[in-house]
Design an enzyme around this catalytic site. Structure first.
Site, short mmCIF file in Angstrom:
data_model
loop_
_atom_site.label_atom_id
_atom_site.label_comp_id
_atom_site.label_asym_id
_atom_site.label_seq_id
_atom_site.Cartn_x
_atom_site.Cartn_y
_atom_site.Cartn_z
N GLU A 36 0.01 2.75 -14.43
CA GLU A 36 0.57 1.92 -15.48
C GLU A 36 -0.27 1.13 -16.43
O GLU A 36 0.06 0.97 -17.58
CB GLU A 36 1.49 0.94 -14.50
CG GLU A 36 2.83 2.04 -14.22
CD GLU A 36 3.40 1.40 -12.89
OE1 GLU A 36 3.35 0.40 -12.53
OE2 GLU A 36 4.42 2.21 -12.16
N LYS B 98 3.65 -4.65 -7.75
CA LYS B 98 3.78 -4.65 -9.23
C LYS B 98 4.36 -6.20 -9.89
O LYS B 98 3.90 -7.09 -9.29
CB LYS B 98 4.58 -3.53 -9.76
CG LYS B 98 4.25 -2.31 -9.02
CD LYS B 98 4.70 -0.91 -9.47
CE LYS B 98 4.34 0.43 -8.91
NZ LYS B 98 4.66 1.63 -9.44
N ASN C 258 1.88 -2.31 -3.26
CA ASN C 258 1.80 -2.79 -4.83
C ASN C 258 3.23 -3.50 -5.15
O ASN C 258 4.04 -2.42 -5.32
CB ASN C 258 1.29 -1.53 -5.42
CG ASN C 258 1.19 -1.97 -6.93
OD1 ASN C 258 1.34 -3.05 -7.24
ND2 ASN C 258 0.99 -0.75 -7.85
N GLY D 89 7.48 6.13 -8.61
CA GLY D 89 8.90 5.47 -8.79
C GLY D 89 9.75 6.66 -9.52
O GLY D 89 10.86 6.27 -9.93
N GLU E 200 -2.63 9.13 -7.40
CA GLU E 200 -1.28 8.85 -7.47
C GLU E 200 -0.69 9.75 -8.54
O GLU E 200 -0.89 9.24 -10.01
CB GLU E 200 -1.04 7.28 -7.86
CG GLU E 200 -1.37 6.31 -6.60
CD GLU E 200 -0.72 5.04 -6.79
OE1 GLU E 200 0.28 4.69 -6.06
OE2 GLU E 200 -0.96 4.36 -8.03
N HIS F 162 -4.51 1.43 -12.07
CA HIS F 162 -3.33 1.98 -11.96
C HIS F 162 -2.85 2.60 -13.02
O HIS F 162 -3.00 2.32 -14.09
CB HIS F 162 -2.55 0.94 -11.49
CG HIS F 162 -0.91 1.46 -10.73
ND1 HIS F 162 -0.27 1.80 -11.66
CD2 HIS F 162 -0.78 1.58 -9.72
CE1 HIS F 162 1.08 2.21 -11.03
NE2 HIS F 162 0.61 2.19 -9.73
N SER G 290 6.23 7.56 -4.52
CA SER G 290 7.36 7.79 -3.86
C SER G 290 7.08 7.97 -2.33
O SER G 290 7.88 8.63 -1.78
CB SER G 290 8.09 8.86 -4.69
OG SER G 290 8.44 8.60 -6.03
P1 PGA Z 1 6.27 4.06 -5.98
O1 PGA Z 1 4.82 3.42 -6.80
O2 PGA Z 1 5.90 3.93 -4.47
O3 PGA Z 1 7.26 3.14 -6.31
O4 PGA Z 1 6.29 5.63 -6.47
C1 PGA Z 1 3.53 3.61 -6.22
C2 PGA Z 1 2.55 2.98 -7.07
O5 PGA Z 1 2.66 2.94 -8.31
O6 PGA Z 1 1.65 2.50 -6.41
#
Ligand code: PGA
Length: 251
Positions: free
Chosen positions: A95, A12, A10, A170, A164, A93, A209
Site C-alpha cells: 500500500e 493499517k 498490521n 484485503g 504479500e 508494504h 487474506s
Molecule cells: P489482509 O492484509 O490480511 O487484510 O489481506 C494483509 C496485509 O496487508 O498485511
C-alpha cells in the site's frame, strides 16, 4: 532450534484508544501460546498507549522515514518510532509502495534507518495480479527483495521478510500453498545469496487474506515462518484463532 512462528497484525489506518481493550485481549491470549511470537503494528498514534497496555506483544510501526529528523512535515523517523516504545517497523508494504510511490531503494533506505535506530524490521515484497498472470511473479519479487534488503554485518537477527501478493491483500483471495512454497523458496535462495548461511535464519512471513480457516495450512507450508495479517488482526477473536493455528496453548 527452529524459530518460533511469528504472527504480526498490521492494523493499517485503523484503531484509536477505544481499541486498546482489544489489544489487551490479544495480549492475554498471546500469553497462552508461548511457542508463538505475536506482534501488532498499530497506527503511530497508538504505539505508546499500546506499549503501556500490553505485556507479551511486540508493538511496531507501519512505516518510517529514511532520515532521523528534519523538515519532513507529517513524517515519522525510525528513532521516533523506537522512542514511542516500538520494537519493530514494517517497511515496503504494497500500500505504501503503490500509494506513496515508494521505490525499492526507498524501502531499503527505510530498512537501514530502522536498523540504525535499533528496531527490528519487516520488509514486504509482492507481485501484482498482472505480474503473476504474465508469469513474472518470481522474477519480480526476487528482484524487489534483492533491491529492498539492507546490507551490512550483524543485521540478519533483526530482519524479517514478508511475502504479500498484492492481489491477495484485503481481497479474500489467498495464494495457494504451492504458490507460497515456490515463492518462499525463491526468497530463501536470495537471502542466502546475499547474507550467506545466516540468510537461512531470516523468517519469511506470508501475508494476504490470512484468516482462521486458512492459517494452519499456510503456516504448515515449507519456508513459511509466520503470517502478516491485516483485516483479521483487528479483533482478538479472529487474530487469536490465527495465533492458535501457529502453536498450541500452554494450558
Ligand atoms: P489482509 O492484509 O490480511 O487484510 O489481506 C494483509 C496485509 O496487508 O498485511
Amino acid at each position: 532450534m527452529p524459530q518460533r512462528p511469528y504472527i504480526v497484525g498490521n492494523w493499517k489506518m485503523n484503531g484509536t484508544r477505544a481499541q486498546l481493550p482489544e489489544a489487551r485481549a490479544i495480549d492475554r491470549g498471546a500469553a497462552r501460546h508461548p511457542g508463538v511470537r505475536v506482534g501488532i503494528a498499530p497506527p503511530f498514534t497508538l504505539i505508546s498507549a499500546m506499549v503501556e497496555a500490553v505485556q507479551e506483544l511486540t508493538v511496531g510501526g507501519q512505516d518510517c522515514h529514511t532520515q532521523t529528523a528534519g523538515a519532513f512535515t507529517g513524517d515519522v523517523s525510525a528513532a521516533m518510532v523506537k522512542d514511542a516504545g516500538a520494537g519493530f517497523v514494517i517497511v515496503g508494504h504494497s500500500e505504501r509502495r503503490a500509494m506513496h510511490a515508494e521505490s525499492d531503494a526507498a524501502v531499503r533506505a527505510k530498512a537501514e534507518a530502522a536498523l540504525d535506530a535499533g528496531l527490528e524490521v519487516i520488509i514486504c515484497v509482492g507481485e501484482s495480479e498482472a505480474q503473476r498472470d504474465a508469469g513474472d511473479a518470481e522474477m519480480v519479487v526476487g528482484a524487489q527483495l534483492e533491491a529492498s534488503l539492507p546490507r551490512g554485518d550483524g543485521l540478519v537477527p533483526r530482519l524479517t521478510v514478508a511475502y504479500e501478493p498484492v492481489w491477495a491483500i484485503g481481497t479474500g483471495r489467498v495464494a495457494a500453498p504451492s504458490e507460497v512454497a515456490a515463492m518462499h523458496a525463491v526468497l530463501r535462495a536470495k537471502l542466502i545469496a546475499i547474507y550467506g548461511d545466516e540468510g537461512a535464519n531470516v523468517r519469511i512471513l506470508y501475508g494476504g487474506s490470512v484468516n482462521a480457516s486458512n492459517a494452519a495450512e499456510l503456516l504448515a507450508t515449507p519456508e513459511v515462518g509466520g503470517a502478516l495479517v491485516g483485516g483479521a488482526s483487528l479483533t482478538a477473536e479472529s487474530f487469536l484463532a490465527i495465533v492458535a493455528a501457529a502453536g498450541p496453548a500452554a494450558d
